[in-house]
Design a protein around this motif. Structure first.
Motif, PDB file in Angstrom:
ATOM      1  N   ASN A 167      22.051 -18.057   7.715  1.00 31.06           N
ATOM      2  CA  ASN A 167      21.685 -19.277   8.450  1.00 31.06           C
ATOM      3  C   ASN A 167      20.426 -19.940   7.907  1.00 31.06           C
ATOM      4  OD1 ASN A 167      23.699 -19.644  10.609  1.00 31.06           O
ATOM      5  ND2 ASN A 167      23.048 -17.588  11.183  1.00 31.06           N
ATOM      6  N   VAL A 174      31.552 -19.591  11.113  1.00 28.64           N
ATOM      7  CA  VAL A 174      30.635 -19.461   9.993  1.00 28.64           C
ATOM      8  C   VAL A 174      31.443 -19.227   8.723  1.00 28.64           C
ATOM      9  CG1 VAL A 174      28.701 -18.588  11.364  1.00 28.64           C
ATOM     10  CG2 VAL A 174      30.291 -16.970  10.317  1.00 28.64           C
ATOM     11  N   PRO A 205      26.596 -21.603   9.033  1.00 27.61           N
ATOM     12  CA  PRO A 205      27.423 -22.280  10.033  1.00 27.61           C
ATOM     13  C   PRO A 205      28.225 -23.394   9.370  1.00 27.61           C
ATOM     14  CG  PRO A 205      25.158 -23.022  10.206  1.00 27.61           C
ATOM     15  CD  PRO A 205      25.173 -21.911   9.195  1.00 27.61           C
TER      16      PRO A 205
END
Length: 156
Positions: free
Chosen positions: A65, A148, A97
């Motif tokens: 992330n 994701v 993501p």
């Protein structure tokens, strides 16, 4: 030996052996929190020569992330630096993501709150990362309210 690139407040540090770990982040507050929470783990601020004395040790880069907070230019510059400093074929594991399919969803609201201005769809992540990595496998995983992209590969 793991480089946790964008380690934040050290949430994932304990997944790795403290003697085989280096966490890097641009945020000094996060690094200070990481050091307090995870004694005996090594952390550094992302600045010039942040890999000093680790260049030949690292054989895995973990990025969770982080990339959606960077521009495409910053991502390319980062990987050019890593390619220059680390061993060829250093493994890379990325979790990012994916851009929500609907603007009218809780997933979209959560991703806007994350302040990542560069969230992409799978195709655009892979198009960019193929320029700088050898991607061995990529797949989408549903987690919580969103999805994701998981990428496994290595430096070129």
């Amino acid at each position: 030996f793991v480089l946790d690139f964008g380690c934040g407040a050290g949430f994932f540090s304990k997944l790795f052996d403290k003697n085989m770990y280096l966490g890097i982040d641009i945020n000094t507050s996060f690094i200070n929190i990481s050091k307090k929470k995870n004694k005996n783990y090594k952390y550094r601020i992302l600045k010039n020569n942040y890999l000093y004395k680790y260049e030949r040790k690292i054989n895995l880069i973990f990025i969770n992330n982080v990339l959606h907070h960077l521009t495409d230019k910053q991502i390319i510059q980062t990987f050019k630096y890593l390619n220059m400093k680390l061993k060829k074929k250093t493994k890379v594991f990325i979790i990012e993501p994916l851009f929500p399919k609907s603007f009218f969803s809780l997933e979209f609201i959560m991703k806007v709150m994350d302040i990542g201005n560069n969230i992409k769809n799978k195709k655009n992540y892979l198009k960019l990362l193929n320029k700088i990595l050898k991607i061995e496998r990529s797949f989408v995983k549903k987690v919580g309210i969103g999805s994701v992209l998981i990428i496994k590969g290595h430096l070129k």
